[in-house]
Design a protein around this motif. Structure first.
Motif, mmCIF file in Angstrom:
data_model
loop_
_atom_site.group_PDB
_atom_site.id
_atom_site.type_symbol
_atom_site.label_atom_id
_atom_site.label_comp_id
_atom_site.label_asym_id
_atom_site.label_seq_id
_atom_site.Cartn_x
_atom_site.Cartn_y
_atom_site.Cartn_z
ATOM 1 N N GLU A 273 25.884 18.076 70.169
ATOM 2 C CA GLU A 273 25.956 16.763 69.524
ATOM 3 C C GLU A 273 27.416 16.351 69.455
ATOM 4 O OE1 GLU A 273 24.050 17.427 65.756
ATOM 5 O OE2 GLU A 273 22.062 17.041 66.599
ATOM 6 N N GLY A 274 27.839 15.456 70.339
ATOM 7 C CA GLY A 274 29.243 15.049 70.394
ATOM 8 C C GLY A 274 30.101 16.228 70.791
ATOM 9 N N SER A 275 31.050 16.586 69.933
ATOM 10 C CA SER A 275 31.906 17.735 70.225
ATOM 11 C C SER A 275 31.431 19.003 69.519
ATOM 12 C CB SER A 275 33.356 17.425 69.845
ATOM 13 O OG SER A 275 33.446 17.183 68.453
ATOM 14 N N SER A 276 30.253 18.934 68.899
ATOM 15 C CA SER A 276 29.679 20.112 68.228
ATOM 16 C C SER A 276 28.717 20.820 69.162
ATOM 17 C CB SER A 276 28.926 19.697 66.961
ATOM 18 O OG SER A 276 29.805 19.131 66.034
ATOM 19 N N LEU A 277 28.820 22.134 69.202
ATOM 20 C CA LEU A 277 27.945 22.958 70.032
ATOM 21 C C LEU A 277 27.481 24.139 69.203
ATOM 22 C CD1 LEU A 277 26.778 23.689 72.878
ATOM 23 C CD2 LEU A 277 28.891 24.981 73.249
ATOM 24 N N SER A 278 26.189 24.438 69.278
ATOM 25 C CA SER A 278 25.654 25.612 68.584
ATOM 26 C C SER A 278 24.524 26.206 69.416
ATOM 27 C CB SER A 278 25.162 25.247 67.177
ATOM 28 O OG SER A 278 24.106 24.304 67.248
ATOM 29 N N PHE A 279 24.170 27.426 69.068
ATOM 30 C CA PHE A 279 23.115 28.159 69.762
ATOM 31 C C PHE A 279 22.091 28.640 68.733
ATOM 32 C CE2 PHE A 279 27.012 28.507 72.256
ATOM 33 C CZ PHE A 279 26.573 28.058 73.494
ATOM 34 N N PRO A 280 21.263 27.721 68.210
ATOM 35 C CA PRO A 280 20.296 28.114 67.177
ATOM 36 C C PRO A 280 19.177 28.984 67.743
ATOM 37 C CG PRO A 280 20.061 25.778 67.725
ATOM 38 C CD PRO A 280 21.233 26.297 68.497
ATOM 39 N N GLY A 281 18.626 29.811 66.882
ATOM 40 C CA GLY A 281 17.483 30.646 67.264
ATOM 41 C C GLY A 281 17.834 31.735 68.259
ATOM 42 N N LEU A 282 19.086 32.174 68.285
ATOM 43 C CA LEU A 282 19.502 33.187 69.246
ATOM 44 C C LEU A 282 18.812 34.518 68.944
ATOM 45 C CD1 LEU A 282 21.436 33.734 71.643
ATOM 46 C CD2 LEU A 282 23.092 34.534 69.961
#
Length: 138
Positions: A80-89
């Motif tokens: 989302e924009g400059s945000s990056l995440s890896f949920p549910g890893l």
């Protein structure tokens, strides 16, 4: 009215794909569909035997697959924009003495990611201003 809407959509799509130098300009398409091979963790080079090098790959729908050095990785990528995440890893649960430490640090880096920097084929995972990992695509 339809022509104006279509023109706006085309302009938006073309604009999003013309400038990829800034983090916010990167799109999921810039990250998805490529295998990102781990090069370093917290600034330290990662060197493992052939076939043990960790990697991740996100699909256009956000599904994430990968390899931690011993175990298969799965989850999702959220950009989302400059945000990056890896949920549910998650991962399989094998234990490999030679790669366990690197794999645990890699999974921790992925789980802690809040932002990124994309420079050509180099993806830097960040938590605030702290570099967590550096990955390179083929």
């Amino acid at each position: 009215m339809k022509r104006i809407t279509l023109a706006a959509v085309i302009f938006t799509v073309m604009s999003a794909n013309t400038c990829k130098t800034g983090d916010a300009a990167a799109t999921a398409a810039d990250l998805a569909g490529k295998q990102w091979n781990l090069q370093s963790l917290a600034g330290e080079a990662v060197k493992l035997a052939e076939g043990q090098q960790p990697w991740v790959k996100a699909e256009p729908d956000g599904a994430l697959s990968g390899f931690g050095g011993c175990n298969s990785l799965m989850g999702s990528m959220k950009l989302e924009g400059s945000s990056l995440s890896f949920p549910g890893l998650g991962s399989t649960k094998k234990f490999c003495q030679d790669t366990n430490e690197v794999e645990m640090k890699f999974k921790s880096a992925l789980s802690s990611t809040t932002g990124f920097k994309l420079d050509g084929n180099t993806l830097t995972l960040l938590n605030g201003a702290t570099e967590l990992a550096k990955l390179v695509s083929n």
